[in-house]
Design an enzyme around this catalytic site. Structure first.
Site, PDB file in Angstrom:
ATOM      1  N   TYR A  60       0.850  -1.187   0.000  1.00 53.01           N
ATOM      2  CA  TYR A  60       0.000   0.000   0.000  1.00 53.01           C
ATOM      3  C   TYR A  60       0.882   1.231   0.000  1.00 53.01           C
ATOM      4  CZ  TYR A  60      -4.975  -0.746   0.110  1.00 53.01           C
ATOM      5  OH  TYR A  60      -6.262  -0.994  -0.260  1.00 53.01           O
TER       6      TYR A  60
ATOM      7  N   GLU B 129      -0.538   4.821  -0.546  1.00 52.58           N
ATOM      8  CA  GLU B 129      -1.347   6.014  -0.819  1.00 52.58           C
ATOM      9  C   GLU B 129      -0.508   7.275  -0.598  1.00 52.58           C
ATOM     10  OE1 GLU B 129      -4.973   5.737   1.448  1.00 52.58           O
ATOM     11  OE2 GLU B 129      -5.649   4.024   0.281  1.00 52.58           O
TER      12      GLU B 129
ATOM     13  N   ASP C 174      -5.841  13.302 -25.519  1.00 52.36           N
ATOM     14  CA  ASP C 174      -5.799  11.904 -25.074  1.00 52.36           C
ATOM     15  C   ASP C 174      -5.067  11.118 -26.165  1.00 52.36           C
ATOM     16  OD1 ASP C 174      -6.296   9.229 -24.628  1.00 52.36           O
ATOM     17  OD2 ASP C 174      -8.399   9.502 -24.095  1.00 52.36           O
TER      18      ASP C 174
ATOM     19  N   THR D  53      -3.007   5.823 -22.230  1.00 52.17           N
ATOM     20  CA  THR D  53      -2.834   4.486 -21.676  1.00 52.17           C
ATOM     21  C   THR D  53      -1.365   4.145 -21.908  1.00 52.17           C
ATOM     22  OG1 THR D  53      -3.446   3.521 -23.790  1.00 52.17           O
ATOM     23  CG2 THR D  53      -5.185   3.676 -22.131  1.00 52.17           C
TER      24      THR D  53
ATOM     25  N   LYS E  11      -0.893   0.428 -25.369  1.00 49.64           N
ATOM     26  CA  LYS E  11      -1.222   0.308 -26.804  1.00 49.64           C
ATOM     27  C   LYS E  11       0.083   0.411 -27.605  1.00 49.64           C
ATOM     28  CE  LYS E  11      -6.013   1.749 -26.212  1.00 49.64           C
ATOM     29  NZ  LYS E  11      -6.255   2.556 -25.001  1.00 49.64           N
TER      30      LYS E  11
ATOM     31  N   ARG F 228      -1.074  -2.701 -18.828  1.00 47.56           N
ATOM     32  CA  ARG F 228      -2.424  -2.135 -18.969  1.00 47.56           C
ATOM     33  C   ARG F 228      -2.637  -1.096 -17.876  1.00 47.56           C
ATOM     34  NH1 ARG F 228      -6.427  -3.315 -21.958  1.00 47.56           N
ATOM     35  NH2 ARG F 228      -5.080  -4.888 -22.892  1.00 47.56           N
TER      36      ARG F 228
HETATM   37  N1  DSN Z   1     -11.129   0.111 -25.881  1.00 44.28           N
HETATM   38  C1  DSN Z   1      -9.951   0.797 -26.377  1.00 44.28           C
HETATM   39  C2  DSN Z   1      -9.752   0.578 -27.822  1.00 44.28           C
HETATM   40  O1  DSN Z   1      -9.881  -0.548 -28.259  1.00 44.28           O
HETATM   41  O2  DSN Z   1      -9.441   1.506 -28.542  1.00 44.28           O
HETATM   42  C3  DSN Z   1      -9.970   2.211 -26.027  1.00 44.28           C
HETATM   43  O3  DSN Z   1      -9.990   2.328 -24.641  1.00 44.28           O
END
Ligand code: DSN
Length: 417
Positions: free
Chosen positions: A55, A57, A201, A227, A230, A236
């Site tokens: 933990y 925080e 984003d 994110t 990707k 993730r």
């Molecule tokens: N669900 C994702 C995508 O496939 O683009 C975006 O968060």
């Protein structure tokens, strides 16, 4: 780590077996979902480490728990690497996902009911950009912009008109199914003229932005979220970056605003991924993603598929199936291709007349295949297989032959590690 696997196998054979099956699925199929990738073994080991037990925080040096000396160092490294990679003033690496990174910006800048401008989900936006069933659409007054009917590219004039009319506090840009470059500078200019701030984003394109293969939003946008799994190829999770003056409000929006204890193991994996992305070979990979995608676009076009916006500048193509076969829905194409070992997702195309469950399109991306080492000649072959399968009328023999061929290609290019 092998010892750990043995331990799992003995203590929970059901979950062990399912993980093995998923690993086999990933190894033996061509992953072309534009938002997925194969994280490195180093990322996977960090994400599966004992840091999950801790933990922490608060922020490094200012925690609400004892025993944080090592996770403090881990998070500080992650923050510094993120700042170096993107060249931002400030980074908070605690958001558990891209949606939560966006939530942090909304919580830090908006009050319920405030007006925000963002791209329509049906035109390639994202749930967290104001979809009515998402918290964002529930809490705030989102007004959507979209793409032009003729070019299927972002309608910057519409953004300017809507910004003038609605005077939003925030303009959100970035997309999950948009194959073209996003002009962050133009959007920032519109925002400035109308007293709004900008959130870019970059979840999909982060790996292209940090290597210089997409316009950089950091200099012109107040907030940038992403994110990390990707094109960036990490665990993730999410991250949020901002100009120095917003650092404090972003930090408190993340904790205690919307999250409790950070996922220290995932933060360690983010640190590993940021370091990987700082290496020269990551730039080679990012460039190859785009080269592969352009080859895919050309090959599919030559086989009679219509691509939304006519092509691609990034890691994905959005295929409008109607010209190829008016009866073929995105859902049908997804299933046929899956049976042949090619994993894609059905996707709405702009101005689609079908539902989100059916769709008239599929979204196809090249990041994961590029990680596997596939190059132009393999992508040409895959485009041939896509054509063969989608023109087969569901013929099982044709599909099974292609399945054998995709499996063989996967054997030749195992997932690194
Ligand atoms: N669900 C994702 C995508 O496939 O683009 C975006 O968060």
């Amino acid at each position: 780590m092998l010892g750990y696997w043995k331990y799992l196998e003995n203590s929970d054979p059901e979950i062990y077996g399912l993980i093995q099956r998923e690993e086999h699925r990933q190894q033996s199929m061509l992953e072309m979902i534009a938002s997925e990738n194969h994280a490195s073994p180093a990322v996977l080991v960090a994400a599966g480490s004992c840091l999950t037990n801790k933990y922490a925080e608060g922020l490094p040096g200012r925690r609400y728990y004892g025993g944080c000396e090592h996770v403090d160092d881990v998070e500080t490294l992650a923050i510094n690497r993120c700042k170096k990679l993107f060249g931002c003033d400030h980074a908070n690496v605690q958001p558990h996902s891209g949606t939560q990174a966006n939530m942090a910006v909304y919580f830090s800048q908006l009050k319920p009911g405030d007006t925000v401008l963002a791209m329509d989900l049906a035109h390639g936006g994202h749930l967290s950009h104001g979809f009515r069933l998402n918290f964002s659409g529930n809490l705030y007054n989102f007004v959507s912009y979209g793409v032009k009917r003729d070019t299927e590219t972002i309608d910057y004039d519409q953004i300017a008109t809507l910004a003038k009319e609605h005077k939003p506090k925030l303009i959100v840009c970035g997309a999950s199914a948009y194959p073209r470059t996003i002009d962050f500078e133009k959007i920032a200019e519109i925002a400035k003229e109308n007293g709004a701030k900008v959130l870019a984003d970059i979840a999909h394109i982060a790996g292209l932005v940090c290597t210089g293969f997409h316009m950089d939003p950091i200099p012109c946008c107040e907030f940038v979220t992403s994110t990390t799994h990707k094109t960036l190829r990490g665990p993730r999770a999410g991250t949020v970056m901002c100009k120095a003056e917003y650092a404090k409000s972003i930090n408190s929006a993340v904790f205690p605003g919307m999250q409790g204890g950070p996922l220290c193991h995932v933060i360690a994996a983010k640190a590993v991924a940021f370091a990987e992305a700082l290496r020269p070979d990551f730039k080679t990979y990012a460039k190859q993603i785009i080269t592969n995608c352009q080859v895919l676009a050309d090959e599919l076009t030559s086989k009679g598929f219509r691509l939304c916006s006519g092509g691609t500048d990034n890691h994905l193509v959005l295929v409008d199936l109607r010209q190829y076969n008016a009866e073929l829905t995105g859902a049908m194409a997804e299933t046929l291709l899956h049976d042949a070992g090619i994993v894609v997702n059905k996707n709405l195309i702009p101005y689609d007349t079908r539902s989100a469950q059916e769709t008239s399109g599929v979204r196809i991306g090249t990041p994961a295949l590029t990680t596997r080492g596939l190059k132009e000649e393999h992508i040409k072959q895959i485009a041939n297989w896509i054509d063969k399968v989608l023109s087969s009328g569901g013929d099982e023999k044709i599909i099974s032959n292609v399945r054998n061929e995709t499996a063989e290609l996967c054997r030749q290019f195992p997932i690194p590690g």
